[in-house]
Write a protein that holds these residues in place. Structure first.
Motif, PDB file in Angstrom:
ATOM      1  N   CYS A  73      -3.576  -3.930  -2.242  1.00 49.04           N
ATOM      2  CA  CYS A  73      -4.055  -3.024  -3.295  1.00 49.04           C
ATOM      3  C   CYS A  73      -5.150  -3.680  -4.120  1.00 49.04           C
ATOM      4  O   CYS A  73      -6.164  -3.050  -4.449  1.00 49.04           O
ATOM      5  CB  CYS A  73      -2.897  -2.613  -4.206  1.00 49.04           C
TER       6      CYS A  73
ATOM      7  N   THR B 138      -9.112  -2.389  -4.039  1.00 48.33           N
ATOM      8  CA  THR B 138      -9.652  -1.885  -5.306  1.00 48.33           C
ATOM      9  C   THR B 138     -10.546  -2.910  -5.994  1.00 48.33           C
ATOM     10  O   THR B 138     -11.213  -2.594  -6.981  1.00 48.33           O
ATOM     11  CB  THR B 138      -8.514  -1.493  -6.268  1.00 48.33           C
TER      12      THR B 138
ATOM     13  N   LEU C 181       0.841  -1.200   0.000  1.00 47.65           N
ATOM     14  CA  LEU C 181       0.000   0.000   0.000  1.00 47.65           C
ATOM     15  C   LEU C 181       0.874   1.247   0.000  1.00 47.65           C
ATOM     16  O   LEU C 181       0.577   2.241  -0.678  1.00 47.65           O
ATOM     17  CB  LEU C 181      -0.920   0.018   1.226  1.00 47.65           C
TER      18      LEU C 181
ATOM     19  N   VAL D 200      -6.329   3.580  -4.756  1.00 47.89           N
ATOM     20  CA  VAL D 200      -6.054   3.107  -3.396  1.00 47.89           C
ATOM     21  C   VAL D 200      -6.370   4.207  -2.391  1.00 47.89           C
ATOM     22  O   VAL D 200      -6.972   3.954  -1.333  1.00 47.89           O
ATOM     23  CB  VAL D 200      -4.590   2.651  -3.267  1.00 47.89           C
TER      24      VAL D 200
END
Length: 381
Positions: A311, A315, A276, A357
């Motif tokens: 991630c 998402t 991240l 993100v």
């Protein structure tokens, strides 16, 4: 009076320790007289926490690896329970690390010590049944993602979405040139980052194959400079011994972690919170994940979501390539890394992912929100 408050914080690995340190700093700003102690590392010490056990003793990844380290982990666990019984803190804050911390929550419940669980176990990925144990032993959940709040509310567990600390911690205002200048890097060559994780077991399984992949690129494609950050709790000598087995220009860096990320043209990273952080800096990267074969076979049957990378999870799409277990070979890593270094749209895709993100991580002020929640809970008694 607030100066009587004692909060005991337990962080069992590097990412949780970093989040805990930010919360500790926020707590000290809100209430300077509060007494903080617990399990952590140097970042928590610097934030004013009296660290009674170092988290490096607990940082083990994989089911088989945990079994091997069980005697030491059990010794630390018993020591923490003894301290809780003697000191009776006003609040126990458990940070991620569920295999250890959920058992600790049960003991705290028996001792009459209120429990705040910060950074939820990934029950949405596997072992959803743990939510019954959490409802029984945890007084309040402080979660990072909005979808986690909905999950706990549906189970009637007291919960607050405090937001992800990285929304505030990661500032993307440093240019690549400024980051390299701060690190003293003056290179015209491509710069890659090797991020093999924060646990000894991760490093031993991933760093050698990462180095082999980088060596293949160096020999077959173009010259590289390589940055290797030293995770908290990891001995530099351990990394250096592995690096010395290659003929690569590797620079080990213990500080300035975000400058290291920003300086890279591309990064190979172990699965975890670090991915991240890389995404929020807009740096092209891909993910590796490898544990003991038995651990992987067990986890493959237990995990209920299609991704391991955060991630991709937040998402809800395959935004970052994941190479898992037997896919983690020098050839595959070489191919993927070369593609990131040469693809004309790699940087623009990374910037698109950064925006996605950032949107998915929820409200800002995560550390401050958590600190305020802690003060509220201790004042409620």
């Amino acid at each position: 009076m607030a100066d009587r408050y004692h909060v005991f914080i337990v962080a069992g690995e590097a990412s949780g320790e970093a989040h805990s340190a930010r919360v500790a700093q926020a707590l000290k700003q809100i209430q300077p007289t509060i007494h903080l102690s617990g399990v952590g590392g140097e970042k928590m010490r610097q934030a004013g926490v009296d660290v009674v056990y170092d988290f490096a003793e607990l940082a083990v990844m994989g089911l088989v690896e945990v079994i091997k380290s069980y005697p030491r982990i059990k010794q630390v666990f018993n020591g923490v329970v003894d301290r809780l019984a003697r000191e009776k803190p006003d609040l126990l804050v458990l940070v991620d690390y569920p295999g250890f911390n959920l058992k600790l929550a049960k003991q705290a419940k028996k001792l009459g010590i209120p429990v705040l669980y910060y950074i939820s176990p990934k029950i949405w990925a596997w072992r959803l049944g743990r939510i019954k144990q959490i409802k029984r032993d945890v007084d309040h959940m402080a979660v990072l993602f909005p979808f986690e709040q909905t999950l706990y509310q549906s189970a009637e567990v007291p919960v607050t979405c405090v937001g992800h600390p990285l929304v505030d911690a990661v500032k993307n205002d440093l240019s690549v040139e400024q980051a390299r200048e701060k690190l003293g890097i003056n290179s015209q060559r491509r710069i890659i980052g090797l991020f093999p994780g924060s646990r000894h077991s991760e490093i031993s399984r991933l760093l050698p194959v990462m180095l082999e992949a980088a060596e293949r690129i160096q020999n077959r494609h173009f010259d590289l400079d390589i940055l290797l950050p030293v995770a908290p709790g990891i001995d530099v000598g351990e990394l250096q011994a592995l690096v010395n087995q290659s003929n690569l220009p590797v620079t080990l860096i213990e500080d300035n972690f975000y400058e290291v990320i920003k300086s890279c043209d591309a990064i190979i990273a172990a699965s975890g919170t670090v991915t991240l952080e890389i995404a929020l800096h807009g740096v092209p990267h891909f993910i590796c994940y490898r544990v003991a074969p038995l651990s992987y076979r067990i986890l493959k049957h237990l995990v209920k979501i299609p991704y391991v990378g955060l991630c991709n999870i937040v998402t809800e799409r395959n935004a970052v390539t994941e190479l898992l277990q037997d896919e983690v070979t020098a050839v595959r890593l070489e191919q993927q890394l070369t593609d990131l270094l040469t693809h004309p749209h790699a940087k623009s895709r990374a910037e698109q992912l950064r925006q996605e993100v950032l949107t998915a991580l929820g409200p800002a002020g995560g550390a401050d929100n958590t600190a305020k929640l802690i003060i509220q809970l201790v004042e409620q008694g």
